[in-house]
Design an enzyme around this catalytic site. Structure first.
Site, PDB file in Angstrom:
ATOM      1  N   GLU A 176       0.828  -1.223   0.000  1.00 43.17           N
ATOM      2  CA  GLU A 176       0.000   0.000   0.000  1.00 43.17           C
ATOM      3  C   GLU A 176       0.852   1.260   0.000  1.00 43.17           C
ATOM      4  OE1 GLU A 176      -2.808  -0.414   3.271  1.00 43.17           O
ATOM      5  OE2 GLU A 176      -4.161  -1.509   1.962  1.00 43.17           O
ATOM      6  N   GLU A 374      -5.972  -8.232  -0.700  1.00 37.38           N
ATOM      7  CA  GLU A 374      -6.649  -7.921   0.559  1.00 37.38           C
ATOM      8  C   GLU A 374      -8.070  -7.484   0.242  1.00 37.38           C
ATOM      9  OE1 GLU A 374      -4.827  -5.170   3.343  1.00 37.38           O
ATOM     10  OE2 GLU A 374      -2.826  -5.852   2.795  1.00 37.38           O
TER      11      GLU A 374
HETATM   12  P1  P53 Z   1      -7.069  -2.463   9.670  1.00 42.91           P
HETATM   13  C1  P53 Z   1      -6.099   2.044   5.477  1.00 42.91           C
HETATM   14  C2  P53 Z   1      -6.927   1.931   4.369  1.00 42.91           C
HETATM   15  C3  P53 Z   1      -6.953   0.758   3.657  1.00 42.91           C
HETATM   16  C4  P53 Z   1      -6.148  -0.307   4.043  1.00 42.91           C
HETATM   17  O1  P53 Z   1      -6.818  -2.495   8.106  1.00 42.91           O
HETATM   18  C5  P53 Z   1      -5.311  -0.187   5.123  1.00 42.91           C
HETATM   19  C6  P53 Z   1      -5.271   0.990   5.840  1.00 42.91           C
HETATM   20  C7  P53 Z   1      -4.382   1.133   7.019  1.00 42.91           C
HETATM   21  O2  P53 Z   1      -4.913   0.499   8.110  1.00 42.91           O
HETATM   22  O3  P53 Z   1      -4.443  -1.141   5.504  1.00 42.91           O
HETATM   23  C8  P53 Z   1      -4.483  -2.459   5.014  1.00 42.91           C
HETATM   24  O4  P53 Z   1      -6.196  -3.498  10.268  1.00 42.91           O
HETATM   25  C9  P53 Z   1      -3.151  -3.062   5.369  1.00 42.91           C
HETATM   26  C10 P53 Z   1      -3.227  -4.118   6.437  1.00 42.91           C
HETATM   27  C11 P53 Z   1      -4.388  -3.801   7.371  1.00 42.91           C
HETATM   28  C12 P53 Z   1      -5.668  -3.909   6.569  1.00 42.91           C
HETATM   29  O5  P53 Z   1      -5.654  -3.007   5.482  1.00 42.91           O
HETATM   30  O6  P53 Z   1      -6.712  -1.107  10.066  1.00 42.91           O
HETATM   31  O7  P53 Z   1      -2.422  -3.544   4.273  1.00 42.91           O
HETATM   32  O8  P53 Z   1      -1.991  -4.197   7.086  1.00 42.91           O
HETATM   33  O9  P53 Z   1      -4.445  -4.605   8.501  1.00 42.91           O
HETATM   34  C13 P53 Z   1      -6.919  -3.673   7.380  1.00 42.91           C
HETATM   35  O10 P53 Z   1      -8.516  -2.784   9.854  1.00 42.91           O
END
Ligand code: P53
Length: 476
Positions: A176, A374
């Site tokens: 990201e 993801e």
């Molecule tokens: P969490 C922001 C927006 C989109 C994805 O996020 C993001 C973030 C930052 O948090 O992160 C990704 O755990 C990232 C993972 C993360 C996952 O999204 O905040 O690649 O490390 O855990 C979900 O709910």
């Protein structure tokens, strides 16, 4: 007949710092994730000056995957995973980041982990830098403000490619990388780039400089990787939150387009190997005068990626601002609520069609294979009286997104490599540091206050996803 190609890479995704724990074992150094405290929805995680006695650092233990990975991979195999996305914790391999020799114990851990995956026919899909650079690189060098970081990253990448060249085919460089488009907040600049801002600094300029060094580091890694093993597939990784205009007002349309350019120019460089005109003009207008050399531009041209890895959780919406004629994007101020869309308990917009839109947008822009690495819903899970977790809300989220994904492939002709939902086993949330924000098919017994046995339990979604994989997306 499934509408997805044979060999479609179904699996799950995690990142080292969010599940391994064992933050001081095996010679590991402190990473940026180890100095971030626990927050909550609306309460940002604090970045402390080093590790401070008495503070709560959820990543230190996480879910103890470091000691339990065999049991966890067995559960992934039971679900039928074809691949497993994780990252290599940079600070296990180079504890401080600037050593000349890697840490053998760290390298050995990932040998064992990848062997365990391969034993079940599970392909490892590996991110090199996922929010976990050695903290020493922050204190000693200022993180990616410093050009020297390119060499440190390149060395780390080379060591990993050489060591695992017969075990890993699918790689990504920086997770990201475009999150830092939100440079007004402290979180993304620190997790992406190891940057802590001083009062009064030009945050935006520093971010663009750091991103440039990362893009050069990424391109160098791609070129090295292709030399080490021509069969490698090396991708970038972009957080895709499409930004919609809030109305059909031409100024809203233009504002949304300009915002998309700022959030996704990173992809242009990864894929096309050059800065788009809107960015070079922007740097000129802002008089940023960045350190971008001719040699860098050559490196960028050469090291273009094989595919685009993307995360997709939510879409954004934006309105123009009458008092600002520039259309410059400010992610922490400009976004507005989209009234057509529900949000999760953590305020993330739930928009399955947005995934189809995003896949088409990337395809139109870049004509490369895509990999959804993801996607998922962070939610609170509770056991019912029968000792079951009936997480139909999670199944609904994933089902509606997979439906749109299949339409993008089947009706729109998108070239899609695979789908790995986020946090296939519950882990520490990146943005809040909570355990309570769960994504998993597998429940981990641990709460926000560190209570729990760390035992693993299959949720209802576990059995559902197993059937989805077995039918290659037919039985949703
Ligand atoms: P969490 C922001 C927006 C989109 C994805 O996020 C993001 C973030 C930052 O948090 O992160 C990704 O755990 C990232 C993972 C993360 C996952 O999204 O905040 O690649 O490390 O855990 C979900 O709910």
């Amino acid at each position: 007949m499934s509408k997805l190609p044979d060999g479609f890479l179904w699996g799950g995704a995690v990142a080292a710092h969010q599940l391994e724990g064992a933050w001081k074992e095996g010679g590991k150094g402190i990473s940026v994730a180890d100095v971030m405290t626990k927050g909550a929805h609306g309460v940002p995680r604090e970045i402390t000056d080093g590790v401070i006695e008495g503070e709560n650092y959820p990543n230190h233990e996480a879910i103890d995957f470091y000691h339990r990975y065999k049991e966890d991979i067995q559960l992934f195999a039971e679900m039928g995973f074809k691949c497993f996305r994780t990252s290599i914790a940079w600070s296990r391999i180079f504890p401080d980041g600037d050593e000349t020799e890697p840490n053998e114990e760290g390298l050995k851990f990932y040998d064992n982990l990848f062997d365990e995956c391969l034993k079940y026919g599970i392909e490892p899909v590996i991110t090199l830098s996922h929010f976990e650079m050695p903290y020493h690189l922050v204190t000693e060098y200022g993180g990616f403000r410093n050009r020297k970081l390119i060499d440190f990253f390149e060395k780390f990448a080379r060591v990993c490619f050489e060591r695992y060249k017969d075990k890993v085919t699918y790689w990504m460089t920086f997770n990201e990388i475009n999150n830092q488009a939100n440079f007004h907040d402290d979180f993304a600049p620190f997790t992406n780039s190891g940057i802590k801002y001083e009062e009064g600094e030009n945050r935006e300029k520093i971010m663009y400089q750091a991103a440039h060094y990362e893009l050069v580091a990424s391109a160098r890694a791609v070129t090295i990787g292709q030399e080490i093993n021509p069969d490698f597939q090396i991708g970038c990784m972009i957080a895709m939150c499409p930004i919609y205009p809030s109305t059909s007002h031409p100024k809203d349309i233009l504002k949304a387009q300009k915002a998309m350019q700022k959030r996704y120019y990173f992809t242009d460089i990864h894929v096309h190997g050059e800065y788009p005109g809107h960015m070079t003009r922007y740097f000129e207008r802002k008089k940023f005068n960045l350190d971008i050399t001719e040699e860098d531009l050559e490196v960028l041209r050469k090291g273009t990626v094989d595919y685009i890895g993307l995360s997709y959780y939510m879409s954004f919406a934006i309105s123009h601002n009458e008092s600002d004629e520039t259309y410059d994007y400010n992610e922490s101020k400009d976004l507005v609520r989209n009234e057509y869309i529900e949000t999760s308990d953590w305020g993330w917009a739930i928009d399955p069609e947005g995934l189809r839109y995003a896949l088409n947008w990337f395809t139109d822009m870049y004509h490369l294979p895509l990999f959804i690495v993801e996607n998922g819903l962070g939610a609170v899970d509770e056991f019912d009286d029968d000792g079951r977790i009936r997480d139909d809300y999670r199944i609904n989220y994933l089902r509606t997104h997979i439906e749109q994904m299949i339409k993008a492939v089947d009706e729109d002709g998108v070239d899609l490599m695979g789908y790995t939902p986020w946090g296939c086993i519950d882990l520490v949330s990146a943005s809040t540091g909570e355990m309570k924000k769960r994504y998993g098919f597998i429940y981990v017994d641990k709460d926000n206050d560190d209570n729990g046995t760390l035992e693993r339990h299959r949720k209802d979604s576990f059995y559902w996803f197993k059937e989805v994989i077995a039918s290659n997306g037919e039985n949703l």
